[in-house]
Design a protein around this motif. Structure first.
Motif, mmCIF file in Angstrom:
data_model
loop_
_atom_site.group_PDB
_atom_site.id
_atom_site.type_symbol
_atom_site.label_atom_id
_atom_site.label_comp_id
_atom_site.label_asym_id
_atom_site.label_seq_id
_atom_site.Cartn_x
_atom_site.Cartn_y
_atom_site.Cartn_z
ATOM 1 N N GLN A 125 34.106 42.959 26.686
ATOM 2 C CA GLN A 125 34.369 43.290 28.080
ATOM 3 C C GLN A 125 35.514 42.455 28.616
ATOM 4 O OE1 GLN A 125 30.978 43.397 30.849
ATOM 5 N NE2 GLN A 125 32.207 42.233 32.297
ATOM 6 N N GLN A 126 35.517 41.156 28.306
ATOM 7 C CA GLN A 126 36.582 40.290 28.803
ATOM 8 C C GLN A 126 37.931 40.666 28.197
ATOM 9 O OE1 GLN A 126 36.379 35.945 28.077
ATOM 10 N NE2 GLN A 126 36.879 35.709 30.242
ATOM 11 N N SER B 13 34.264 38.813 38.153
ATOM 12 C CA SER B 13 33.442 37.716 37.636
ATOM 13 C C SER B 13 32.667 37.042 38.762
ATOM 14 C CB SER B 13 34.325 36.675 36.945
ATOM 15 O OG SER B 13 33.596 35.476 36.698
ATOM 16 N N PRO B 14 31.398 36.681 38.522
ATOM 17 C CA PRO B 14 30.615 35.960 39.541
ATOM 18 C C PRO B 14 31.241 34.628 39.921
ATOM 19 C CG PRO B 14 29.187 36.779 37.781
ATOM 20 C CD PRO B 14 30.599 36.972 37.317
ATOM 21 N N LYS B 15 32.055 34.067 39.031
ATOM 22 C CA LYS B 15 32.683 32.774 39.301
ATOM 23 C C LYS B 15 33.983 32.898 40.093
ATOM 24 C CE LYS B 15 30.809 30.343 35.261
ATOM 25 N NZ LYS B 15 31.154 29.541 34.059
ATOM 26 N N SER C 76 34.761 50.632 34.808
ATOM 27 C CA SER C 76 34.928 49.348 34.127
ATOM 28 C C SER C 76 36.318 49.304 33.504
ATOM 29 C CB SER C 76 33.871 49.166 33.029
ATOM 30 O OG SER C 76 34.141 50.047 31.943
ATOM 31 N N PRO C 77 36.833 48.096 33.177
ATOM 32 C CA PRO C 77 38.123 48.005 32.490
ATOM 33 C C PRO C 77 38.115 48.752 31.152
ATOM 34 C CG PRO C 77 37.552 45.881 33.416
ATOM 35 C CD PRO C 77 36.346 46.762 33.590
ATOM 36 N N HIS C 78 37.001 48.659 30.427
ATOM 37 C CA HIS C 78 36.885 49.372 29.154
ATOM 38 C C HIS C 78 37.058 50.871 29.373
ATOM 39 C CE1 HIS C 78 34.703 51.447 25.878
ATOM 40 N NE2 HIS C 78 35.092 50.433 25.117
#
Length: 373
Positions: free
Chosen positions: A5-6, A88-90, A32-34
């Motif tokens: 995914q990343q 991202s959650p971060k 999604s990016p994918h």
């Protein structure tokens, strides 16, 4: 699955001519990016804003973008850098809300970019004794409030802010105009190294990027966008610091300025902001506490608790995301709901329809939705 995914997240940022807003549009519509990289040609061409040039860049540049993404992931691992895609959650939630937020951030450190209270402190490189003393006092007075201090790691007010935060035991983030592997100026490396264990270093620029002049105004928007309030300590009228103040103002963020000696050139900027009502005056930490309603923290906490009464037994995770957002904002445009909750538009329509059937949400003119009170 996470690594895969990343890979696609990073690859999406490597496509030529696909900026942050178009990236969000692609992910929102495809899911999604994918899915962007594997979307049928017909679907891509129907996405609003995707013209012939963008379509060509996506379809013909996909292979090269994925190769570049693989290299970036390897470098990130070598340098202990976290690659934070905007979903991202971060990723800093406050920054995510601005239209020109970076799609990908490079982060080294252990700081929480979504800490409850975040304050930016910026100012001149030629800081006076008064400016240094005021900066140190501001940070020291913020210590009881457990604040994350953000600045630009530059000479003057910036490094004084970081140094004071380290001394006060507060986490501090240095937003850089260079790549994550280049500390500029190099003389601040010793502080930067300490910040990795008490905050961190953040950049939108890739590895090896030198801090060229145009990158500093872009860096300033991150400083302004990821905090609750930007405090200007000292700056001349032509200082880049005033750009940061203007950016924060444009993002509907709070701006404060420390008044200074009217005969000092570095006081002209803050005094100008105060005089023209572009910044609230900072004379003590109480000014900031009242401006940001920290003195009403108990009430805010109670409101947050009320926002979390939606039971998982009654609502799906996506429904709870939508309901929680609408409690906070009263009503929102459908595109903003998708952006803020990270629910793809294609899925969001059915989520909203279900909530309408449950009597929780009402459709409003202009594709807006609100809670039924």
């Amino acid at each position: 699955m996470g690594e895969n995914q990343q890979l696609y997240e990073v690859a999406l940022t490597q496509l030529h001519g696909i900026g942050p807003q178009m990236t969000r549009q692609l992910v929102s519509y495809c899911g999604s990016p994918h899915a962007v990289f594997h979307a049928p040609p017909g679907k891509l061409q129907k996405i609003p804003g995707i013209g012939p040039a963008a379509y060509k860049n996506i379809t013909q540049g996909a292979k090269q973008a994925l190769l570049q993404a693989e290299e970036l992931l390897k470098k990130a691992e070598e340098h202990e850098v976290q690659l934070l895609f905007y979903t991202s959650p971060k990723y800093p939630d406050r920054l995510k809300q601005i239209a020109d937020a970076p799609t990908l951030l490079y982060f080294r450190g252990n700081g929480n970019l979504n800490q409850r209270r975040i304050i930016s402190i910026v100012g001149t490189r030629q800081v006076s004794n008064y400016g240094q003393a005021m900066t140190e006092k501001i940070v020291a007075d913020l210590a009881p409030y457990n604040v994350l201090i953000v600045s630009g790691l530059a000479y003057g007010v910036d490094i004084v802010s970081h140094r004071a935060a380290l001394q006060a035991g507060l986490p501090t983030i240095g937003v850089m105009a260079s790549g994550p592997d280049i500390v500029y100026p190099a003389v601040h490396r010793k502080y930067a190294e300490r910040m990795l264990t008490q905050g961190g270093l953040l950049s939108e620029s890739t590895f090896g990027t030198k801090p060229d002049a145009p990158r500093f105004p872009a860096r300033n928007r991150i400083i302004a966008g990821m905090s609750d309030c930007t405090i200007i300590v000292e700056a001349t009228l032509k200082s880049g610091t005033l750009i940061t103040a203007d950016l924060a103002h444009g993002y509907d963020k709070e701006v404060m300025a420390v008044p200074g000696n009217v005969t000092s050139p570095v006081s002209e900027g803050p005094n100008h902001l105060i005089k023209n009502h572009k910044a609230a005056i900072y004379t003590s930490v109480q000014d900031l506490v009242e401006l940001l309603n920290w003195d009403l923290e108990d009430e805010t906490q109670a409101r947050k608790l009320r926002n979390q009464v939606f039971s998982p037994e009654e609502y799906t995770q996506d429904e709870i995301k939508v309901l929680t957002l609408l409690v906070q904002t009263q009503d929102e445009h459908m595109d903003n709901i998708s952006w803020k909750t990270q629910i793809p538009v294609s899925l969001l329509a059915s989520v909203l329809l279900t909530l309408e059937f449950k009597g929780m949400v009402k459709a409003m003119p202009g594709k807006r939705f609100g809670l039924i009170r």
